[in-house]
Design a protein around this motif. Structure first.
Motif, PDB file in Angstrom:
ATOM      1  N   UNK A  33       8.400  -8.283 -39.822  1.00  0.00           N
ATOM      2  CA  UNK A  33       9.690  -8.076 -40.488  1.00  0.00           C
ATOM      3  C   UNK A  33      10.043  -6.652 -40.869  1.00  0.00           C
ATOM      4  N   UNK A  34      11.169  -6.334 -41.298  1.00  0.00           N
ATOM      5  CA  UNK A  34      11.838  -5.416 -41.609  1.00  0.00           C
ATOM      6  C   UNK A  34      11.428  -4.917 -43.099  1.00  0.00           C
ATOM      7  N   UNK A  35      10.654  -3.686 -43.081  1.00  0.00           N
ATOM      8  CA  UNK A  35      10.063  -3.238 -44.481  1.00  0.00           C
ATOM      9  C   UNK A  35      10.776  -2.188 -45.137  1.00  0.00           C
ATOM     10  N   UNK A  36      11.296  -2.315 -46.154  1.00  0.00           N
ATOM     11  CA  UNK A  36      12.118  -0.950 -46.744  1.00  0.00           C
ATOM     12  C   UNK A  36      11.221  -0.412 -47.950  1.00  0.00           C
ATOM     13  N   UNK A  69      16.745  10.673 -46.898  1.00  0.00           N
ATOM     14  CA  UNK A  69      17.177  11.010 -48.366  1.00  0.00           C
ATOM     15  C   UNK A  69      18.897  10.868 -48.476  1.00  0.00           C
ATOM     16  N   UNK A  70      19.051  10.001 -49.348  1.00  0.00           N
ATOM     17  CA  UNK A  70      20.529   9.893 -49.786  1.00  0.00           C
ATOM     18  C   UNK A  70      20.924  11.059 -50.612  1.00  0.00           C
ATOM     19  N   UNK A  71      22.128  11.726 -50.001  1.00  0.00           N
ATOM     20  CA  UNK A  71      22.554  12.961 -50.764  1.00  0.00           C
ATOM     21  C   UNK A  71      24.004  13.228 -50.204  1.00  0.00           C
ATOM     22  N   UNK A  72      25.031  13.760 -50.934  1.00  0.00           N
ATOM     23  CA  UNK A  72      26.261  13.928 -50.602  1.00  0.00           C
ATOM     24  C   UNK A  72      26.268  15.231 -49.620  1.00  0.00           C
ATOM     25  N   UNK A  73      25.108  15.936 -49.415  1.00  0.00           N
ATOM     26  CA  UNK A  73      25.162  16.862 -48.635  1.00  0.00           C
ATOM     27  C   UNK A  73      24.653  16.570 -47.064  1.00  0.00           C
ATOM     28  N   UNK A  74      24.344  15.239 -46.981  1.00  0.00           N
ATOM     29  CA  UNK A  74      23.894  14.856 -45.649  1.00  0.00           C
ATOM     30  C   UNK A  74      24.879  14.522 -44.908  1.00  0.00           C
ATOM     31  N   UNK A  75      24.566  14.003 -43.603  1.00  0.00           N
ATOM     32  CA  UNK A  75      25.597  13.663 -42.547  1.00  0.00           C
ATOM     33  C   UNK A  75      26.096  12.285 -43.050  1.00  0.00           C
ATOM     34  N   UNK A  76      27.272  11.656 -42.820  1.00  0.00           N
ATOM     35  CA  UNK A  76      27.891  10.510 -43.089  1.00  0.00           C
ATOM     36  C   UNK A  76      26.937   9.546 -42.051  1.00  0.00           C
ATOM     37  N   UNK A  77      26.492   8.248 -42.610  1.00  0.00           N
ATOM     38  CA  UNK A  77      25.678   7.177 -41.899  1.00  0.00           C
ATOM     39  C   UNK A  77      26.790   6.699 -40.995  1.00  0.00           C
ATOM     40  N   UNK A  78      26.657   6.318 -39.745  1.00  0.00           N
ATOM     41  CA  UNK A  78      27.235   5.643 -39.064  1.00  0.00           C
ATOM     42  C   UNK A  78      26.923   4.236 -38.561  1.00  0.00           C
ATOM     43  N   UNK A  79      27.545   3.218 -37.902  1.00  0.00           N
ATOM     44  CA  UNK A  79      27.351   2.037 -37.724  1.00  0.00           C
ATOM     45  C   UNK A  79      26.230   2.224 -36.546  1.00  0.00           C
ATOM     46  N   UNK A  80      26.436   3.135 -35.637  1.00  0.00           N
ATOM     47  CA  UNK A  80      25.290   3.115 -34.535  1.00  0.00           C
ATOM     48  C   UNK A  80      23.914   3.674 -35.157  1.00  0.00           C
ATOM     49  N   UNK A  81      24.107   4.281 -36.248  1.00  0.00           N
ATOM     50  CA  UNK A  81      22.690   4.688 -36.750  1.00  0.00           C
ATOM     51  C   UNK A  81      22.083   3.414 -37.455  1.00  0.00           C
ATOM     52  N   UNK A  82      22.955   2.821 -38.105  1.00  0.00           N
ATOM     53  CA  UNK A  82      22.403   1.465 -38.894  1.00  0.00           C
ATOM     54  C   UNK A  82      21.905   0.485 -37.727  1.00  0.00           C
ATOM     55  N   UNK A  83      22.443   0.291 -36.725  1.00  0.00           N
ATOM     56  CA  UNK A  83      22.093  -0.407 -35.721  1.00  0.00           C
ATOM     57  C   UNK A  83      20.632  -0.032 -35.318  1.00  0.00           C
ATOM     58  N   UNK A  84      20.465   1.203 -35.036  1.00  0.00           N
ATOM     59  CA  UNK A  84      19.081   1.814 -34.540  1.00  0.00           C
ATOM     60  C   UNK A  84      18.244   1.602 -35.805  1.00  0.00           C
ATOM     61  N   UNK A  85      18.368   1.844 -36.776  1.00  0.00           N
ATOM     62  CA  UNK A  85      17.421   1.450 -38.078  1.00  0.00           C
ATOM     63  C   UNK A  85      17.305   0.040 -38.073  1.00  0.00           C
ATOM     64  N   UNK A  86      18.026  -0.816 -38.223  1.00  0.00           N
ATOM     65  CA  UNK A  86      17.746  -2.206 -38.061  1.00  0.00           C
ATOM     66  C   UNK A  86      16.956  -2.991 -36.772  1.00  0.00           C
ATOM     67  N   UNK A  87      16.775  -2.072 -35.887  1.00  0.00           N
ATOM     68  CA  UNK A  87      15.900  -2.497 -34.601  1.00  0.00           C
ATOM     69  C   UNK A  87      14.701  -2.193 -34.745  1.00  0.00           C
ATOM     70  N   UNK A  88      14.528  -1.275 -35.694  1.00  0.00           N
ATOM     71  CA  UNK A  88      13.088  -0.757 -35.862  1.00  0.00           C
ATOM     72  C   UNK A  88      12.230  -1.343 -37.006  1.00  0.00           C
ATOM     73  N   UNK A  89      11.035  -0.918 -37.244  1.00  0.00           N
ATOM     74  CA  UNK A  89      10.115  -1.627 -38.294  1.00  0.00           C
ATOM     75  C   UNK A  89      10.510  -1.476 -39.753  1.00  0.00           C
ATOM     76  N   UNK A  90      11.632  -0.570 -40.114  1.00  0.00           N
ATOM     77  CA  UNK A  90      11.846  -0.739 -41.433  1.00  0.00           C
ATOM     78  C   UNK A  90      12.358   0.722 -41.913  1.00  0.00           C
ATOM     79  N   UNK A 107      22.045  -7.033 -39.905  1.00  0.00           N
ATOM     80  CA  UNK A 107      22.053  -7.132 -38.485  1.00  0.00           C
ATOM     81  C   UNK A 107      20.492  -7.710 -37.912  1.00  0.00           C
ATOM     82  N   UNK A 108      19.593  -7.853 -38.792  1.00  0.00           N
ATOM     83  CA  UNK A 108      18.492  -8.574 -38.323  1.00  0.00           C
ATOM     84  C   UNK A 108      18.466  -9.761 -37.981  1.00  0.00           C
ATOM     85  N   UNK A 109      17.684 -10.029 -36.784  1.00  0.00           N
ATOM     86  CA  UNK A 109      18.047 -11.409 -36.200  1.00  0.00           C
ATOM     87  C   UNK A 109      17.831 -12.616 -37.153  1.00  0.00           C
TER      88      UNK A 109
END
Length: 246
Positions: A2-5, A87-108, A157-159
């Motif tokens: 399973x996906x672990x956060x 790290x969640x910070x307003x100085x960071x790059x805006x998260x994208x749906x493509x990055x979300x999909x990549x994260x969801x396909x990993x272990x967590x 997005x998890x199966x």
């Protein structure tokens, strides 16, 4: 598996929070994902469990200390070494749906939540694997709300979480466009009719209308997305022309 956060936070009681209900909550009960909030104060070294200090050079607010955060990050990485850490910070790059999909396909994922004036910058110099991300051009009171948003985007997005595997295929950002508008009954509401094409039963015409509206709305509402979408369409065409010349 399973996906672990893992969530590094000063407010572990905020998790799973709203992720304990609806689709994410059901997926949590079914073991499709798991949640482990980790209290940053557990890594403090004094009796007051201090995690912050005044900003160097002066100024308002307090800054989260690099030494305390590094201890928490190192422990989280040891527990889940293959998962990316964000790290969640307003100085960071805006998260994208493509990055979300990549994260969801990993272990967590491990998420580090900021507070106060933010992080001591030396943390990122010393731990370059930490990816700094934001949820857009806004400032929240802490990273926890952003972390909840990020995790919700991954979990759905998890199966097996959404009803149909194609449920998210036409949503906003999946094809580089905003999603087309939706309608439902009643067909006539306050004199406003559902577009005739959507009532025609002609699937080809419906698909063409939806594509046209998605492009039109993206062009008007999100010129930044529209520009990237146009560039992406031009690039493959240019490659084909070059191959034909060769």
């Amino acid at each position: 598996m399973s996906f672990h956060a893992q969530i590094l936070t000063l407010y572990p009681e905020m998790f799973p929070g709203p992720l304990g209900v609806s689709l994410a909550g059901r997926a949590l009960e079914e073991g499709k994902w798991s949640c482990a909030p980790i209290h940053i104060r557990d890594y403090a070294t004094d009796k007051h469990r201090t995690v912050d200090d005044t900003p160097a050079g002066g100024g308002a607010g307090m800054v989260l200390r690099a030494d305390i955060l590094a201890a928490a990050v190192d422990d989280a990485l040891a527990r889940q070494p293959t998962a990316p850490i964000l790290a969640m910070t307003p100085r960071g790059a805006p998260i994208t749906q493509a990055r979300i999909r990549a994260l969801a396909s990993g272990p967590g994922v491990t998420v580090l939540c900021g507070r106060f004036e933010g992080f001591d910058e030396r943390l990122f110099d010393a731990r370059p694997q930490i990816e700094q991300v934001s949820m857009g051009d806004i400032v929240l009171s802490g990273g926890e709300i952003g972390a909840l948003m990020l995790l919700d985007a991954c979990i759905r997005l998890l199966p097996g979480v959404m009803g149909a595997t194609s449920s998210g295929d036409e949503e906003s950002f999946e094809q580089g466009l905003l999603e087309y508008p939706h309608y439902t009954r009643p067909s006539d509401w306050e004199g406003r009719m559902i577009p005739e094409v959507l009532r025609s039963g002609d699937h080809a015409k419906i698909a063409a209308w939806r594509k046209q509206r998605a492009e039109e709305d993206t062009r008007l509402r999100r010129p930044d997305l529209w520009g990237r979408y146009k560039d992406a369409r031009v690039q493959p065409a240019s490659n084909v022309q070059q191959k034909n010349k060769d």
